[in-house]
Motif scaffolding. Sequence first.
Motif, mmCIF file in Angstrom:
data_model
loop_
_atom_site.group_PDB
_atom_site.id
_atom_site.type_symbol
_atom_site.label_atom_id
_atom_site.label_comp_id
_atom_site.label_asym_id
_atom_site.label_seq_id
_atom_site.Cartn_x
_atom_site.Cartn_y
_atom_site.Cartn_z
ATOM 1 N N SER A 116 -62.470 -50.734 -8.198
ATOM 2 C CA SER A 116 -62.683 -49.309 -8.413
ATOM 3 C C SER A 116 -64.104 -48.862 -8.071
ATOM 4 O O SER A 116 -65.073 -49.461 -8.528
ATOM 5 C CB SER A 116 -62.386 -48.966 -9.876
ATOM 6 O OG SER A 116 -62.748 -47.636 -10.128
ATOM 7 N N ASN A 118 -65.056 -46.029 -9.079
ATOM 8 C CA ASN A 118 -65.397 -45.144 -10.202
ATOM 9 C C ASN A 118 -65.926 -45.895 -11.413
ATOM 10 O O ASN A 118 -66.400 -45.277 -12.357
ATOM 11 C CB ASN A 118 -64.159 -44.360 -10.647
ATOM 12 C CG ASN A 118 -63.829 -43.265 -9.671
ATOM 13 O OD1 ASN A 118 -64.739 -42.581 -9.211
ATOM 14 N ND2 ASN A 118 -62.563 -43.112 -9.334
ATOM 15 N N GLU A 157 -63.290 -45.867 8.602
ATOM 16 C CA GLU A 157 -64.543 -45.290 8.102
ATOM 17 C C GLU A 157 -65.425 -44.937 9.304
ATOM 18 O O GLU A 157 -65.839 -45.818 10.058
ATOM 19 C CB GLU A 157 -65.227 -46.310 7.177
ATOM 20 C CG GLU A 157 -66.631 -45.965 6.750
ATOM 21 C CD GLU A 157 -66.759 -44.579 6.135
ATOM 22 O OE1 GLU A 157 -66.255 -44.396 5.025
ATOM 23 O OE2 GLU A 157 -67.370 -43.683 6.765
ATOM 24 N N TYR A 193 -69.989 -36.396 -0.419
ATOM 25 C CA TYR A 193 -68.772 -36.174 -1.213
ATOM 26 C C TYR A 193 -67.930 -35.112 -0.518
ATOM 27 O O TYR A 193 -68.440 -34.083 -0.101
ATOM 28 C CB TYR A 193 -69.130 -35.691 -2.629
ATOM 29 C CG TYR A 193 -69.383 -36.850 -3.579
ATOM 30 C CD1 TYR A 193 -68.360 -37.313 -4.396
ATOM 31 C CD2 TYR A 193 -70.620 -37.467 -3.614
ATOM 32 C CE1 TYR A 193 -68.587 -38.378 -5.256
ATOM 33 C CE2 TYR A 193 -70.856 -38.536 -4.460
ATOM 34 C CZ TYR A 193 -69.829 -38.992 -5.291
ATOM 35 O OH TYR A 193 -70.033 -40.043 -6.123
ATOM 36 N N LYS A 196 -62.386 -36.568 -1.000
ATOM 37 C CA LYS A 196 -62.305 -37.969 -1.422
ATOM 38 C C LYS A 196 -63.680 -38.479 -1.807
ATOM 39 O O LYS A 196 -64.696 -38.024 -1.266
ATOM 40 C CB LYS A 196 -61.782 -38.831 -0.272
ATOM 41 C CG LYS A 196 -60.310 -38.719 -0.050
ATOM 42 C CD LYS A 196 -59.886 -39.722 1.007
ATOM 43 C CE LYS A 196 -58.389 -39.642 1.251
ATOM 44 N NZ LYS A 196 -57.997 -40.272 2.484
ATOM 45 N N HIS A 197 -63.711 -39.468 -2.686
ATOM 46 C CA HIS A 197 -64.969 -40.140 -3.023
ATOM 47 C C HIS A 197 -65.534 -40.779 -1.741
ATOM 48 O O HIS A 197 -64.764 -41.327 -0.930
ATOM 49 C CB HIS A 197 -64.668 -41.214 -4.081
ATOM 50 C CG HIS A 197 -65.899 -41.844 -4.650
ATOM 51 N ND1 HIS A 197 -66.651 -42.745 -3.949
ATOM 52 C CD2 HIS A 197 -66.502 -41.711 -5.847
ATOM 53 C CE1 HIS A 197 -67.669 -43.137 -4.696
ATOM 54 N NE2 HIS A 197 -67.596 -42.519 -5.855
ATOM 55 N N THR A 200 -64.215 -44.274 -0.789
ATOM 56 C CA THR A 200 -62.763 -44.543 -0.757
ATOM 57 C C THR A 200 -62.384 -45.451 0.415
ATOM 58 O O THR A 200 -61.715 -46.475 0.247
ATOM 59 C CB THR A 200 -61.968 -43.209 -0.624
ATOM 60 O OG1 THR A 200 -62.408 -42.322 -1.633
ATOM 61 C CG2 THR A 200 -60.475 -43.437 -0.742
ATOM 62 N N ARG A 201 -62.823 -45.068 1.602
ATOM 63 C CA ARG A 201 -62.387 -45.798 2.804
ATOM 64 C C ARG A 201 -62.965 -47.209 2.854
ATOM 65 O O ARG A 201 -62.278 -48.164 3.221
ATOM 66 C CB ARG A 201 -62.797 -45.023 4.059
ATOM 67 C CG ARG A 201 -61.992 -43.759 4.233
ATOM 68 C CD ARG A 201 -62.516 -42.924 5.381
ATOM 69 N NE ARG A 201 -61.692 -41.744 5.563
ATOM 70 C CZ ARG A 201 -60.533 -41.729 6.212
ATOM 71 N NH1 ARG A 201 -60.084 -42.841 6.771
ATOM 72 N NH2 ARG A 201 -59.830 -40.628 6.318
ATOM 73 N N GLN A 204 -61.136 -49.433 0.306
ATOM 74 C CA GLN A 204 -59.800 -49.807 0.802
ATOM 75 C C GLN A 204 -59.923 -50.906 1.858
ATOM 76 O O GLN A 204 -59.211 -51.912 1.835
ATOM 77 C CB GLN A 204 -59.090 -48.591 1.408
ATOM 78 C CG GLN A 204 -57.787 -48.984 2.104
ATOM 79 C CD GLN A 204 -57.113 -47.847 2.876
ATOM 80 O OE1 GLN A 204 -56.811 -46.809 2.316
ATOM 81 N NE2 GLN A 204 -56.872 -48.051 4.156
ATOM 82 N N ARG A 293 -49.764 -40.524 -7.101
ATOM 83 C CA ARG A 293 -49.896 -41.721 -6.263
ATOM 84 C C ARG A 293 -48.668 -41.925 -5.367
ATOM 85 O O ARG A 293 -48.745 -42.570 -4.315
ATOM 86 C CB ARG A 293 -50.082 -42.928 -7.201
ATOM 87 C CG ARG A 293 -50.399 -44.211 -6.507
ATOM 88 C CD ARG A 293 -50.635 -45.346 -7.485
ATOM 89 N NE ARG A 293 -50.320 -46.601 -6.852
ATOM 90 C CZ ARG A 293 -49.132 -47.181 -6.900
ATOM 91 N NH1 ARG A 293 -48.160 -46.640 -7.574
ATOM 92 N NH2 ARG A 293 -48.924 -48.311 -6.272
#
Length: 305
Positions: A116, A118, A157, A193, A196-197, A200-201, A204, A293
């Motif tokens: 995460s 976050n 990205e 920002y 999406k955060h 994120t990419r 992932q 989701r």
Amino acid sequence: MKGLHETVLLDEAVVALGVKKDGHYVDATFGRGGHSRNILKHMEGNGKLLVIDRDLEAIEVANELTKNNDNVLIEHGAFEMLEQMISENFKGKADGILFDLGISSPQIDQAERGFSFNKDGPLDMRMDTSQGETAAQWLNKADWKEISKVLWRYGEEKKATIIAKEIVIYREEVKPLETTGELVGIIEKINRYSKKHPATRSFQAIRIHINRELEQVENVLPAAVKSLKKGGRLVVISFHSLEDRIVKRFFKKQSTAGKYDKRMPIAPADTAVLKIIGKPVKASGKELNNNPRARSAIMRIAEKL
Ligand SMILES: C[S@@+](CC[C@H](N)C(=O)[O-])C[C@H]1O[C@@H](n2cnc3c(N)ncnc32)[C@H](O)[C@@H]1O
């Protein structure tokens, strides 16, 4: 219970498998067992459900399920063991195999798993914490070109090269990376920002690389077909286009033998081994309201010929 996972396409997947009460089925991605419990509701007598997961916490949850249920068999391991696990447990082939790909909510929610952006935690990201290299170990030794390639290929990205170079500068000039917070800090200085955060990419991409997720899917599909009985169902739920592309191409190739057309992106197999069943299934509006989701989920169904 070790965290909750909101199962996607819960009933649709079980209908797609066409569960017979005395059949032999495989839930190859047990997670927290949402699909498995639903399959078991349709099973009686000699029916068997083999559940598999490479995550040890998922296996702990599965162990609870076997306490009151003789129909369940459990294996800890990754997809590369699928064929062997099925032949050993069933002493034969399966009537249906389900893959609900990707990671579960408890894996993301627990900071100590490192998935995460976050929550600050150790930079791990391994689904199977009993083996393999962590994200921190890899990021602290790979060169910027390798990191950049992963960020671009598995995360698309756009700032892959700059992020990769900054990671290398940080680990050489500040300290080796240890936490998700440190990685987020590096990326936040480069990416703004938006919806999406900014991480994120990259998260992932690194997760897919560390767990060899695409390679696992690519290799397990032929093994799954071999492990199915004639008429057996192969059901695959994907969450991003990289996975779904592999499944779509495999289904197409294995269902179009002999129908070679030079406009096809890939040559068909010599003999068709699959029949595609229906159109790809997406979550209903009702499910989307309860579980955002589910928006990216796509389920493909095929039957062994
Ligand atoms: C999306 S979750 C499945 C959720 C499950 N259907 C449920 O209802 O709770 C995916 C699960 O598959 C496992 N998994 C992903 N890739 C795997 C692989 N290559 N081999 C074995 N397990 C895998 C993950 O550890 C995770 O627990």
